[in-house]
Design an enzyme around this catalytic site. Structure first.
Site, PDB file in Angstrom:
ATOM      1  N   CYS A  68      39.496  76.273  64.910  1.00  0.00           N
ATOM      2  CA  CYS A  68      40.626  76.550  65.797  1.00  0.00           C
ATOM      3  C   CYS A  68      40.345  77.659  66.801  1.00  0.00           C
ATOM      4  CB  CYS A  68      41.876  76.880  64.986  1.00  0.00           C
ATOM      5  SG  CYS A  68      41.784  78.501  64.199  1.00  0.00           S
ATOM      6  N   ASP A  72      52.468  70.739  24.097  1.00  0.00           N
ATOM      7  CA  ASP A  72      53.216  71.892  24.629  1.00  0.00           C
ATOM      8  C   ASP A  72      54.581  71.992  23.966  1.00  0.00           C
ATOM      9  OD1 ASP A  72      51.137  72.479  26.288  1.00  0.00           O
ATOM     10  OD2 ASP A  72      51.973  71.461  28.028  1.00  0.00           O
ATOM     11  N   ASP A  76      23.171  77.261  26.540  1.00  0.00           N
ATOM     12  CA  ASP A  76      22.977  78.442  27.368  1.00  0.00           C
ATOM     13  C   ASP A  76      24.295  79.201  27.501  1.00  0.00           C
ATOM     14  OD1 ASP A  76      21.519  80.180  28.775  1.00  0.00           O
ATOM     15  OD2 ASP A  76      21.422  79.010  30.622  1.00  0.00           O
ATOM     16  N   CYS A 122      36.769  81.140  64.485  1.00  0.00           N
ATOM     17  CA  CYS A 122      36.869  80.004  63.568  1.00  0.00           C
ATOM     18  C   CYS A 122      36.309  78.759  64.245  1.00  0.00           C
ATOM     19  CB  CYS A 122      38.330  79.784  63.175  1.00  0.00           C
ATOM     20  SG  CYS A 122      38.573  78.246  62.273  1.00  0.00           S
ATOM     21  N   CYS A 162      45.648  76.289  61.346  1.00  0.00           N
ATOM     22  CA  CYS A 162      44.276  75.875  61.677  1.00  0.00           C
ATOM     23  C   CYS A 162      44.031  74.469  61.122  1.00  0.00           C
ATOM     24  CB  CYS A 162      43.287  76.864  61.067  1.00  0.00           C
ATOM     25  SG  CYS A 162      41.589  76.282  61.114  1.00  0.00           S
ATOM     26  N   CYS A 212      39.716  82.833  58.424  1.00  0.00           N
ATOM     27  CA  CYS A 212      40.560  82.428  59.541  1.00  0.00           C
ATOM     28  C   CYS A 212      41.989  82.603  59.046  1.00  0.00           C
ATOM     29  CB  CYS A 212      40.292  80.957  59.894  1.00  0.00           C
ATOM     30  SG  CYS A 212      41.564  80.263  60.947  1.00  0.00           S
ATOM     31  N   ASP A 268      49.406  66.070  26.295  1.00  0.00           N
ATOM     32  CA  ASP A 268      49.517  67.514  26.527  1.00  0.00           C
ATOM     33  C   ASP A 268      50.971  67.953  26.436  1.00  0.00           C
ATOM     34  OD1 ASP A 268      46.890  67.311  27.001  1.00  0.00           O
ATOM     35  OD2 ASP A 268      46.927  68.132  29.039  1.00  0.00           O
ATOM     36  N   LYS A 298      19.577  73.819  22.746  1.00  0.00           N
ATOM     37  CA  LYS A 298      19.757  75.271  22.895  1.00  0.00           C
ATOM     38  C   LYS A 298      20.835  75.471  23.965  1.00  0.00           C
ATOM     39  CE  LYS A 298      17.080  79.477  23.539  1.00  0.00           C
ATOM     40  NZ  LYS A 298      17.797  80.058  24.677  1.00  0.00           N
ATOM     41  N   TYR A 309      26.367  77.097  14.894  1.00  0.00           N
ATOM     42  CA  TYR A 309      25.184  76.415  14.364  1.00  0.00           C
ATOM     43  C   TYR A 309      24.547  77.075  13.149  1.00  0.00           C
ATOM     44  CZ  TYR A 309      23.431  79.778  17.813  1.00  0.00           C
ATOM     45  OH  TYR A 309      23.218  80.906  18.560  1.00  0.00           O
ATOM     46  N   GLU A 327      17.939  71.007  17.600  1.00  0.00           N
ATOM     47  CA  GLU A 327      19.275  71.201  18.190  1.00  0.00           C
ATOM     48  C   GLU A 327      19.124  71.577  19.654  1.00  0.00           C
ATOM     49  OE1 GLU A 327      21.271  74.284  15.984  1.00  0.00           O
ATOM     50  OE2 GLU A 327      20.854  73.289  14.091  1.00  0.00           O
ATOM     51  N   LYS A 356      11.569  75.771  25.576  1.00  0.00           N
ATOM     52  CA  LYS A 356      12.293  75.910  26.843  1.00  0.00           C
ATOM     53  C   LYS A 356      11.981  74.742  27.768  1.00  0.00           C
ATOM     54  CE  LYS A 356      14.363  79.994  26.678  1.00  0.00           C
ATOM     55  NZ  LYS A 356      14.195  81.041  27.625  1.00  0.00           N
TER      56      LYS A 356
HETATM   57  S1  IVH Z   1      19.541  79.566  16.168  1.00  0.00           S
HETATM   58  C1  IVH Z   1      17.709  83.278  13.952  1.00  0.00           C
HETATM   59  N1  IVH Z   1      20.499  77.534  17.475  1.00  0.00           N
HETATM   60  O1  IVH Z   1      19.362  81.030  21.668  1.00  0.00           O
HETATM   61  C2  IVH Z   1      17.961  82.662  15.249  1.00  0.00           C
HETATM   62  N2  IVH Z   1      20.227  79.591  18.625  1.00  0.00           N
HETATM   63  O2  IVH Z   1      16.792  83.364  21.071  1.00  0.00           O
HETATM   64  C3  IVH Z   1      19.272  81.977  15.293  1.00  0.00           C
HETATM   65  N3  IVH Z   1      21.010  79.552  20.937  1.00  0.00           N
HETATM   66  O3  IVH Z   1      20.144  84.207  20.594  1.00  0.00           O
HETATM   67  C4  IVH Z   1      19.463  81.231  16.542  1.00  0.00           C
HETATM   68  N4  IVH Z   1      21.670  77.464  20.952  1.00  0.00           N
HETATM   69  O4  IVH Z   1      22.099  82.745  21.136  1.00  0.00           O
HETATM   70  C5  IVH Z   1      20.136  78.822  17.531  1.00  0.00           C
HETATM   71  N5  IVH Z   1      21.398  75.653  18.503  1.00  0.00           N
HETATM   72  C6  IVH Z   1      21.026  76.936  18.550  1.00  0.00           C
HETATM   73  C7  IVH Z   1      21.176  77.714  19.735  1.00  0.00           C
HETATM   74  C8  IVH Z   1      20.754  79.047  19.718  1.00  0.00           C
HETATM   75  C9  IVH Z   1      21.562  78.573  21.669  1.00  0.00           C
HETATM   76  C10 IVH Z   1      20.715  80.920  21.449  1.00  0.00           C
HETATM   77  C11 IVH Z   1      21.092  82.017  20.508  1.00  0.00           C
HETATM   78  C12 IVH Z   1      19.857  82.879  20.352  1.00  0.00           C
HETATM   79  C13 IVH Z   1      18.943  82.330  21.405  1.00  0.00           C
HETATM   80  C14 IVH Z   1      17.516  82.215  20.905  1.00  0.00           C
END
Ligand code: IVH
Length: 666
Positions: free
Chosen positions: A405, A36, A114, A402, A425, A420, A32, A112, A220, A110, A308
Site C-alpha cells: 500500500c 469441555d 528431540d 509497504c 492495506c 505496516c 471436545d 530418539k 521411556y 527406540e 544420530k
Molecule cells: S534413554 C541412560 N531413550 O537423548 C540414558 N533417551 O543422551 C537414558 N532421548 O538425555 C536415555 N529419546 O533426553 C533414551 N527413547 C529415548 C530417548 C532418549 C530421547 C534423549 C534423552 C537423553 C539423550 C541421550
C-alpha cells in the site's frame, strides 16, 4: 450416587479416561465440546465443595501464582547421557563390545525424541515432582509446568508406593510452526527448533504460559518401581503404558544389531512424516541383567548408544527476496531459492523472519547458502557461504514503504519487525480474509489464497463482511472460476454463517486469542454482544485466560472499526452465539429426584416436568439410587428413609434456588 465426594471422584475418573484416550492414545472417545462440558461440571462441583479439591484433580493442571524462581531437585540416581554413534560401523563396534561380555544379545531400538529430558516421581500414584536433567545430578524443579502437559498423568492407574520414570517432553512440529508464526506476527524472536521451544516453554515461571504451549511427552525409562521387578526394556515399556504414560509406539525389539540397522534405515526418510522431531535412534540392550553386568561410566551407560541421523543440510542459491505483509502488518522477507530436495520435500522458499536476522547472517541476493528445516518442517537458511561470492551479490535492505500500500513502515522499540500500520492495506486485508476462512476459523471450503487475491484485487471484497454479499455471477466471472465453482463457494460461505461463536471469535484474529482460548471464552460468554461489556477483571477470572489476553480482548472490542465489522457480519446473518454443551443443556442428566409433601409454589406435575426438561428423572420411591429428595409441607415416610440413606434433602426454597441455577446452566 448422591454424595458429592463420590460424584466428584467419578467425574474425575471419567475425565482422566478421556484425557488418556485423547492425549496418550490419540484416539478420543468424545467430542471436545463434551469433554469441555465434563470439565465445567467438575469445576462447578469443586467450587461448590472446596473441601473436595485435590491437587491431582484434572482441573488443577494449571497452578495459581507464577513462581519467583525454580527450586532444585537432586536426582536419586543421576540422569546419564548416551554415547553417540554416527555410522553403522560405530554400531557394530558397540555390538561387539556387548557380545564379548555377554554372549548373544538382543536390543530394543527406540526413536530418539528431540526434546528435553525429564525425571518424574510419583508417590501413591500421585505426581509429586518433576525435574529437568540439569547437570545430571541436580535438576530444576519444573513440577508446576510439567503438570500442564496433558499426556503426563497427575495420577497413575496403579497406586504403587513410589514410581520414578524418565522420558522426554517435546513440542510437536505443528505446535512449533504455530508458535513461531505467532511470534513472527507479534514481531518477536522465533525459536530455532522444537527442542529450544520446549526448553523455553518449560522454563517459564508462569505455568499458564507453559500450558498454552501444548507440550507433549514420551516416557521411556523406569528408574524405580517399588514392589515390582522388571526384567527387560520391552517389559518396562509395557508397564509404562499400563501405568498411563504415553509411550512411543515405534519402538522395536531386535534380535541383533543388523535388525537395528534395518530399523534405522526405515526411519531415515519416514521420520519426516512424524508429528514430532527425532534426531536419531537409541539402541538399548533389552535384558536388564545384561545392563547390570555392563555397568556405566560417570557419563553414560555401557549398554546403550544413540545413533544420530545424518544432519539434513543442503547448499543452494538465493535467487531473490520477496517481502510479505502479514495479517498484523508485520513485514517478513522470504528468500526465493534455487529448488532443492531436503528432508522429504522440494524447497524453493525460506522465510528469513525479519531483516535483523538477514543482516546478522549477512545473506545477499545471489549468495550460495546452507539450508535445513527447522523442526524438520520450516525451511531456513543456516548461513551464507561468502567464499563463493563473485561480487555481483546484492545486500538486502528493509524497504521504507509497504510493498502493498506504500505507507511508511514503522518499527516499535521492543520489536525486531517492521510493520505496516495501515489497517486497510490490501495485503493485510488478504491475509485476514485467508485467516477468516481457514479451517480452524470459519472453515469456508474453496476460499484459498489465490481466490482471495482475486476477490480483493477486483474490488469485490474490501472487508470480511463483504464475503457474505458476493453474488454468483460476479464470482463466476473471475479467473479460473466457473458457474459451478462459484456456486459451491457461495454455498460454503452461506454455511459458515452457522458456525458457533468460538469459530467467529477465532476468525476475527484478535491478538493472543487462538482457537482454544476462543472456546474457553465462549463457554462463559455465549453471546457476542456481551464481549462489548465484559471487563478485563471478569475475563481474567476465566480459567487459562491471562491478563495479556484479557487486555487484548477489551482493546479489540473497544475499537469502533471492529464494532462496525461485527455489526455488518450480524446484519448478514452470521451467527453470534455459542450453543451450550450437552451437559449444560441437560444439567440434571443421570440424576433421580423423589418428591414428598405439598409444595407451596408448584404442583408435583410442574416440578416433574421441569426436572425432566433439564434431563433428570422423577421416581416414586426412595432408594440408594435417589440423588435428591424434594420436601414440601407434611412430608411422609420417604423423608425418614432418605435421611437414613444420607440422601440430599432439598426444602422447597432451596430447590427453587437450585432450579434457577440449573436452568441458567451454572
Ligand atoms: S534413554 C541412560 N531413550 O537423548 C540414558 N533417551 O543422551 C537414558 N532421548 O538425555 C536415555 N529419546 O533426553 C533414551 N527413547 C529415548 C530417548 C532418549 C530421547 C534423549 C534423552 C537423553 C539423550 C541421550
Amino acid at each position: 450416587m448422591n454424595r458429592p465426594e463420590e460424584k466428584v471422584e467419578k467425574l474425575r475418573e471419567e475425565i482422566r479416561k478421556h484425557e488418556y484416550h485423547y492425549y496418550v492414545l490419540d484416539d478420543p472417545l468424545i467430542s471436545d465440546a463434551e469433554y469441555d462440558g465434563l470439565m465445567i461440571e467438575l469445576r462447578q462441583l469443586e467450587e461448590a465443595h472446596p473441601e473436595l479439591l485435590s491437587s491431582h484433580s484434572p482441573t488443577q493442571r494449571i497452578g495459581g501464582q507464577p513462581l519467583p524462581m525454580f527450586g532444585s531437585i537432586t536426582h536419586r540416581l543421576p540422569l546419564l547421557s548416551l554415547d553417540n554413534a554416527f555410522s553403522y560401523q560405530d554400531l557394530r563396534f558397540f555390538d561387539q563390545r556387548l557380545k564379548k561380555e555377554l554372549g548373544p544379545v538382543t536390543y530394543v531400538a527406540e526413536l530418539k525424541i528431540d526434546g528435553v529430558s525429564i525425571a518424574l516421581v510419583y508417590e501413591q500414584g500421585v505426581l509429586i515432582n518433576a525435574a529437568t536433567r540439569g547437570d545430571g545430578m541436580v535438576g530444576e524443579d519444573v513440577t508446576a509446568n510439567i503438570r500442564t502437559v496433558k499426556s503426563i498423568p497427575l495420577k497413575l492407574k496403579n497406586e504403587l508406593p513410589r514410581v520414578e520414570v524418565r522420558g522426554e517432553v517435546y513440542m510437536p512440529k505443528g505446535q512449533f510452526v504455530r508458535l513461531n508464526r505467532e511470534k513472527e506476527e507479534k514481531g518477536e524472536k522465533v525459536f530455532a527448533n522444537p527442542r529450544n521451544a520446549a526448553a523455553g516453554s518449560l522454563r517459564q515461571l508462569n505455568p499458564k504460559i507453559t500450558a498454552r504451549r501444548a507440550l507433549d511427552s514420551f516416557i521411556y525409562d523406569i528408574m524405580h518401581l517399588e514392589g515390582k521387578d522388571i526384567y527387560s526394556q520391552q517389559e518396562a515399556l509395557q508397564i509404562l503404558g499400563e501405568l498411563g504414560f504415553k509411550v512411543n509406539p515405534q519402538s522395536k525389539y531386535c534380535q541383533d544389531i543388523e535388525e537395528v540397522i534395518q530399523y534405522i534405515e526405515t526411519w531415515v526418510e519416514q521420520r519426516h512424516g512424524l508429528p514430532y522431531e527425532t534426531d536419531g535412534v537409541v539402541v538399548k540392550l533389552d535384558p536388564y541383567a545384561g545392563r547390570q553386568q555392563m555397568g556405566q561410566t560417570i557419563r553414560s551407560p555401557r549398554w546403550a548408544v544413540a545413533y544420530k541421523f545424518p544432519a539434513e543440510e543442503m547448499e543452494t542459491r538465493v535467487l531473490d527476496v520477496e517481502v510479505n505483509v502479514g495479517r498484523t502488518g508485520i513485514i517478513a522477507p522470504t528468500a526465493i531459492l534455487e529448488p532443492v530436495f531436503i528432508a522429504g520435500t522440494t524447497v524453493s522458499r525460506a522465510s528469513m523472519h525479519n531483516f535483523d536476522l538477514v543482516e546478522e547472517k549477512d545473506i545477499r541476493i545471489g549468495d550460495r547458502v546452507l539450508i535445513h528445516k527447522a523442526g524438520d518442517i520450516i525451511p531456513e537458511i543456516i548461513k551464507s557461504l561468502p567464499q563463493y561470492r563473485e561480487g555481483q551479490e546484492k545486500i538486502i535492505v528493509p524497504p521504507h514503504n509497504c510493498p502493498a500500500c506504500g505507507s511508511v513502515l514503522i518499527r516499535l522499540d521492543s520489536e525486531v519487525a517492521w510493520r505496516c500500520e495501515n489497517i486497510s492495506c490490501p495485503a493485510r486485508l488478504k491475509e485476514s480474509i485467508i485467516f477468516f476462512a481457514s479451517r480452524g476459523a470459519m472453515d469456508i471450503e474453496g476460499l484459498g489464497p489465490a481466490l482471495v487475491e482475486q476477490l480483493v484485487n477486483s474490488g469485490l471484497v474490501n472487508q470480511v463482511a463483504d464475503l457474505y454479499k458476493l453474488d454468483v455471477e460476479k464470482v463466476a466471472s473471475l479467473d479460473r472460476m466457473g458457474n459451478k465453482s462459484a456456486h459451491n463457494l457461495l454455498q460454503a460461505i452461506e454455511k459458515s454463517k452457522e458456525q458457533p461463536l468460538h469459530r467467529l471469535l477465532t476468525a476475527l484474529g484478535i491478538r493472543h486469542i487462538g482457537a482454544k482460548s476462543a472456546r474457553l471464552l465462549t463457554q462463559r460468554i455465549a453471546h457476542m454482544e456481551n464481549f462489548f461489556k465484559v471487563s478485563e477483571d471478569e475475563l481474567a477470572q476465566i480459567q487459562e485466560i491471562g491478563p495479556i489476553m484479557a487486555d487484548s480482548i477489551v482493546k479489540f472490542f473497544a475499537e469502533p472499526l471492529n464494532r462496525d465489522t461485527i455489526d455488518l457480519l450480524c446484519e448478514q446473518g452470521v451467527n453470534m452465539t455459542e450453543p451450550r454443551p450437552l451437559t449444560q443443556e441437560f444439567p440434571l442428566a443421570g440424576q433421580t429426584f423423589v418428591l414428598t409433601g405439598t409444595l407451596q409454589t408448584m404442583t408435583r406435575n410442574e416440578v416433574a416436568e421441569v426436572i425432566e426438561k433439564l434431563g433428570g428423572k422423577v421416581s416414586g420411591s426412595v432408594s440408594k439410587k435417589t440423588d435428591y429428595l424434594v420436601v414440601g409441607e407434611s412430608p411422609g415416610s420417604k423423608y425418614d428413609k432418605a435421611m437414613g440413606l444420607g440422601i440430599k434433602i432439598l426444602e422447597e426454597e432451596q430447590f427453587l434456588q437450585n432450579l434457577g441455577q440449573w436452568q441458567q446452566g451454572i
